[in-house]
Motif scaffolding. Structure first.
Motif, mmCIF file in Angstrom:
data_model
loop_
_atom_site.group_PDB
_atom_site.id
_atom_site.type_symbol
_atom_site.label_atom_id
_atom_site.label_comp_id
_atom_site.label_asym_id
_atom_site.label_seq_id
_atom_site.Cartn_x
_atom_site.Cartn_y
_atom_site.Cartn_z
ATOM 1 N N UNK A 149 -9.211 18.106 -3.160
ATOM 2 C CA UNK A 149 -9.079 16.929 -4.014
ATOM 3 C C UNK A 149 -7.756 16.205 -3.809
ATOM 4 N N UNK A 150 -6.807 16.860 -3.132
ATOM 5 C CA UNK A 150 -5.489 16.252 -2.950
ATOM 6 C C UNK A 150 -5.435 15.320 -1.737
ATOM 7 N N UNK A 151 -6.588 15.098 -1.085
ATOM 8 C CA UNK A 151 -6.619 14.188 0.065
ATOM 9 C C UNK A 151 -6.142 12.813 -0.388
ATOM 10 N N UNK B 198 -32.535 2.983 -1.902
ATOM 11 C CA UNK B 198 -32.041 2.234 -3.049
ATOM 12 C C UNK B 198 -30.743 1.520 -2.672
ATOM 13 N N UNK B 199 -30.181 0.810 -3.638
ATOM 14 C CA UNK B 199 -28.936 0.095 -3.377
ATOM 15 C C UNK B 199 -27.791 1.092 -3.206
ATOM 16 N N UNK B 200 -27.057 0.976 -2.116
ATOM 17 C CA UNK B 200 -25.930 1.872 -1.859
ATOM 18 C C UNK B 200 -24.831 1.072 -1.162
ATOM 19 N N UNK B 201 -23.697 0.890 -1.867
ATOM 20 C CA UNK B 201 -22.535 0.213 -1.287
ATOM 21 C C UNK B 201 -21.518 1.258 -0.863
ATOM 22 N N UNK B 202 -20.932 1.077 0.314
ATOM 23 C CA UNK B 202 -19.977 2.047 0.867
ATOM 24 C C UNK B 202 -18.620 1.368 1.006
ATOM 25 N N UNK B 203 -17.601 2.009 0.428
ATOM 26 C CA UNK B 203 -16.216 1.572 0.574
ATOM 27 C C UNK B 203 -15.516 2.563 1.491
ATOM 28 N N UNK B 204 -15.123 2.101 2.662
ATOM 29 C CA UNK B 204 -14.481 2.956 3.660
ATOM 30 C C UNK B 204 -12.985 2.671 3.652
ATOM 31 N N UNK B 205 -12.183 3.659 3.186
ATOM 32 C CA UNK B 205 -10.739 3.496 3.016
ATOM 33 C C UNK B 205 -10.019 4.399 4.017
ATOM 34 N N UNK B 206 -9.021 3.883 4.749
ATOM 35 C CA UNK B 206 -8.331 4.716 5.748
ATOM 36 C C UNK B 206 -7.492 5.812 5.087
ATOM 37 N N UNK B 207 -7.444 6.953 5.724
ATOM 38 C CA UNK B 207 -6.608 8.050 5.254
ATOM 39 C C UNK B 207 -5.129 7.686 5.377
ATOM 40 N N UNK B 208 -4.328 8.326 4.546
ATOM 41 C CA UNK B 208 -2.882 8.140 4.656
ATOM 42 C C UNK B 208 -2.407 8.672 6.002
ATOM 43 N N UNK B 209 -1.248 8.185 6.460
ATOM 44 C CA UNK B 209 -0.769 8.518 7.798
ATOM 45 C C UNK B 209 -0.609 10.021 7.976
ATOM 46 N N UNK B 210 -0.059 10.692 6.926
ATOM 47 C CA UNK B 210 0.163 12.136 7.063
ATOM 48 C C UNK B 210 -1.148 12.915 7.146
ATOM 49 N N UNK C 235 0.843 -1.192 0.000
ATOM 50 C CA UNK C 235 0.000 0.000 0.000
ATOM 51 C C UNK C 235 0.878 1.241 0.000
ATOM 52 N N UNK C 236 0.287 2.323 -0.492
ATOM 53 C CA UNK C 236 1.006 3.595 -0.542
ATOM 54 C C UNK C 236 -0.007 4.722 -0.456
ATOM 55 N N UNK C 237 0.477 5.936 -0.375
ATOM 56 C CA UNK C 237 -0.416 7.089 -0.331
ATOM 57 C C UNK C 237 -0.940 7.365 -1.740
ATOM 58 N N UNK C 238 -2.242 7.367 -1.895
ATOM 59 C CA UNK C 238 -2.876 7.540 -3.197
ATOM 60 C C UNK C 238 -3.865 8.692 -3.097
ATOM 61 N N UNK C 239 -3.831 9.603 -4.052
ATOM 62 C CA UNK C 239 -4.745 10.743 -4.012
ATOM 63 C C UNK C 239 -6.131 10.328 -4.492
ATOM 64 N N UNK C 240 -7.130 10.914 -3.887
ATOM 65 C CA UNK C 240 -8.517 10.657 -4.279
ATOM 66 C C UNK C 240 -8.739 11.125 -5.712
#
Length: 693
Positions: free
Chosen positions: A566-568, A672-684, A530-535
């Motif tokens: 957007x740089x999160x 309606x149908x709603x799927x949620x993907x919860x991704x942890x923020x980068x450490x910084x 894994x690495x830091x990836x921008x949204x």
């Protein structure tokens, strides 16, 4: 072993045959009396006929047949037979169970009977005398107007009817000071003598066969316990057989005890019936706990044995009226305790329910018996019937057969275990090697299947990707064609050349971005850290691969970004996060297409919490049915038709989410149908948010 199995099957077949014969009520039609009169067609007497309906009834009076004939019509009252006095009314007058009275009925034959006719009077608590055309023909016990003078007697009676003409007058006096319910529990039965004899023989053969079989079983297991093996199970089986025989032999009506002991007293029959039942319950519970032990069952059994002396003292008191009234308490206690044990057995032994089916059926039979007796004691049933006895017998034989089967298997298994130990070890070693090889093959096949599913999900986007590549290629081709100057055409200005070059560069950049997105999502990523990836990058990759497919199908496609920046960045494998979102979009697309939703739309909402970013993929389709929501993430589960999918999309998506310490779930709060993907923020990012807080 085969011979023993055949013996058990034969015994079970005979048991069920006898149970069927005993449980099925005697087939009898009904003659309905009205206002103390009933018409009896002679042709109907070729089979048993129950006489039911309204009899003349005179409460707390003993009137002779002569007095009844001279009685004025205005004093006549009517009461149903069968019918209990307790909690009942006659002409608006409340009746008491402990009382006495007179019944009268006139039979009208359509013609004079040819041959003899018999009339059966089933058990009437607790004493009666019966008159036919003014003549006393039966006296069962001694009727009285006071409890001290009554002499009760149990059992049914059959009398011969020889009508002098086409009308017969029936009168009987009854008193009930030894049973709190009073009245008549059964209809009178009439038929030709030959019919009665045939039914009597069949009934006696069935009773003798069943009772004899249970007695032999009880003595057999008692012998096993005394002379062969001191197993408590054998003693309990013997006890349950003997108590079951006593209970069924004296319960009600024309039973074995009354056939062989016609002078059996009322008090003795009630003593045997109540005490055998009170003893039957704890013995049966103890046997059930020995065969199928549960913690709740052991506690319930202790309670049964604790209350046994109280109930036995009640039955030995000699007050059958009191014991009849109080019978509701042991019935209710039995029903509750056996139900608790049955529930505990079913819960505990659910995985092996087929192996223990006989014992569970037996416990269920005891629950039904207790429930039936409780209804009778509460006057919820009009009259007791013979089915309660067959249920007790069924419990006994089912448990016995199950015990025989277990004992036989145990004995043979013990002798064979010493001779086959090495064979078992060899088979265990082979099994371990086979399981290891099978696991390796399954792991390899699973990896291939997941990669195929991953490739297939990209295959669904082929048309959209082709469109994404085709549009800039056409623009590039047009720009090059205009740069190709021909003689006679106006010269191209430097400004136009610059515009064409910028258009070509933009198209090449777009094509490059689509190809890079495709390579990113398609490549294997199991070993990628894994690495830091921008949204922003994630959304660009997803949009470039999926937008055209939705637009081409006239499905509104929108990304709603609620982030302030957007740089999160998130801590994840970029390829896997993109693959998860693409899988969810593919599912939404197929759902909207299959249900042909009007105004279809798909939205991706991006939100941020304290420590994570939420990607919510929702559509306006019909939603996921509630009954399958718990299964949608299971491997190989699919609601599609055969051949349209293998059911690995959501399972693979959740697996990839877990590899990234992310979470994928269905938001059931949405309509309606709603799927949620919860991704942890980068450490910084998390550190910065903590400092701001």
């Amino acid at each position: 072993m085969k011979a023993n199995g055949m013996l058990l099957k034969t015994m079970l077949w005979l048991t069920l045959t006898c149970l069927y014969g005993q449980a099925m009520p005697v087939q009898a039609a009904s003659l309905i009396a009205k206002k103390g009169h009933v018409t009896v067609p002679i042709a109907s007497l070729e089979q048993l006929q129950n006489i039911k309906g309204e009899w003349e009834f005179y409460y707390q009076e003993f009137l002779s047949p002569h007095e009844l004939r001279s009685l004025d019509d205005k004093y006549r009252t009517y009461f149903s037979v069968p019918g209990k006095w307790h909690n009942n009314k006659a002409n608006g007058f409340h009746l008491k169970g402990n009382s006495f009275g007179t019944y009268r009925l006139t039979l009208h034959f359509d013609r004079r009977p040819m041959g003899s006719v018999k009339l059966k009077i089933d058990e009437i608590p607790s004493a009666y005398r019966f008159f036919i055309d003014g003549e006393l023909v039966v006296e069962q016990g001694k009727v009285a107007k006071e409890a001290d003078s009554e002499q009760p007697k149990a059992g049914a009676r059959v009398v011969e009817l020889t009508p002098g003409d086409r009308s017969v007058e029936l009168v009987f006096h009854t008193s009930s000071f030894n049973h709190y319910q009073g009245g008549t529990w059964y209809p009178l039965v009439i038929a030709k003598t030959a019919v009665f004899e045939q039914k009597r023989v069949i009934n006696q053969i069935g009773n003798l066969t069943l009772t004899g079989g249970i007695l032999i079983m009880g003595l057999f297991f008692l012998g096993l316990y005394l002379f062969i093996r001191r197993e408590i199970v054998f003693l309990l089986i013997s006890a349950i057989c003997l108590t079951g025989i006593i209970r069924c032999s004296v319960a009600h009506g024309d039973t074995i005890a009354h056939i062989f002991f016609p002078d059996l007293s009322w008090h003795m029959s009630r003593l045997l019936m109540f005490s055998s039942f009170y003893l039957f319950v704890p013995v049966g519970m103890s046997l059930g706990v020995e065969l199928l032990p549960t913690k709740l069952g052991r506690h319930a059994t202790r309670v049964c044995w604790l209350f046994l002396p109280v109930f036995l003292a009640l039955s030995l008191s000699g007050n059958t009226n009191l014991s009849s009234r109080m019978n509701i308490i042991p019935n209710l206690l039995t029903l509750c305790l056996v139900s608790v044990h049955l529930a505990a057995v079913i819960i505990t032994y659910l995985p092996q329910i087929q192996r223990h089916m006989a014992s569970i059926i037996g416990l269920s039979a005891l629950v039904l018996t207790g429930f039936h007796d409780l209804l009778v004691a509460m006057d919820a049933l009009a009259s007791p019937n013979r089915f309660q006895n067959t249920l007790l017998i069924g419990l006994t034989l089912f448990v016995i057969l199950q015990t025989l089967k277990i004992a036989s298997q145990f004995a043979r298994g013990e002798s064979r275990a010493r001779d086959s130990k090495s064979e078992v070890l060899r088979l265990n070693q082979q099994l371990e090697e086979s399981i290891k090889l099978l696991n390796e093959r399954l792991t390899e096949a699973g990896a291939k299947l997941i990669q195929r599913e991953k490739t297939a999900s990209l295959g669904y986007l082929t048309a959209g990707i082709a469109h994404e590549l085709g549009t800039p290629l056409v623009n590039i081709e047009n720009a090059f064609s205009k740069l190709d100057h021909k003689d006679g055409e106006a010269p191209i200005s430097p400004k136009q050349i610059t515009e064409f070059r910028e258009g070509i560069e933009t198209g090449i950049q777009h094509i490059t971005h689509v190809v890079e997105s495709l390579k990113l999502v398609a490549k294997p990523s199991e070993s990628t850290p894994t690495s830091s990836v921008s949204i922003e990058n994630i959304l660009l990759h997803v949009r470039s691969l999926t937008k055209a497919r939705f637009l081409h199908s006239d499905i509104r496609y929108q990304i709603v970004n609620h982030l302030d920046d957007d740089k999160v960045q998130v801590q994840a494998q970029e390829s896997q996060i993109c693959q998860i979102i693409i899988n969810l979009l593919n599912n939404a697309f197929e759902s909207l297409q299959s249900f042909r939703v009007i105004g279809p739309k798909v939205e991706i909402h991006v939100d941020q919490t304290f420590d994570s970013v939420l990607f919510t993929v929702m559509d306006n389709g019909r939603g996921i049915p509630e009954k399958i929501r718990s299964q949608i993430f299971d491997p190989f589960f699919t609601s599609k038709n055969l051949g349209e999918g293998v059911g690995l999309g959501l399972s693979m998506a959740r697996s990839m989410a877990e590899q990234n310490q992310a979470d994928l779930y269905l938001d059931e709060t949405q309509a309606n149908t709603a799927f949620v993907l919860k991704v942890p923020l980068a450490q910084e990012e998390t550190t910065e948010l903590s400092e701001v807080s």
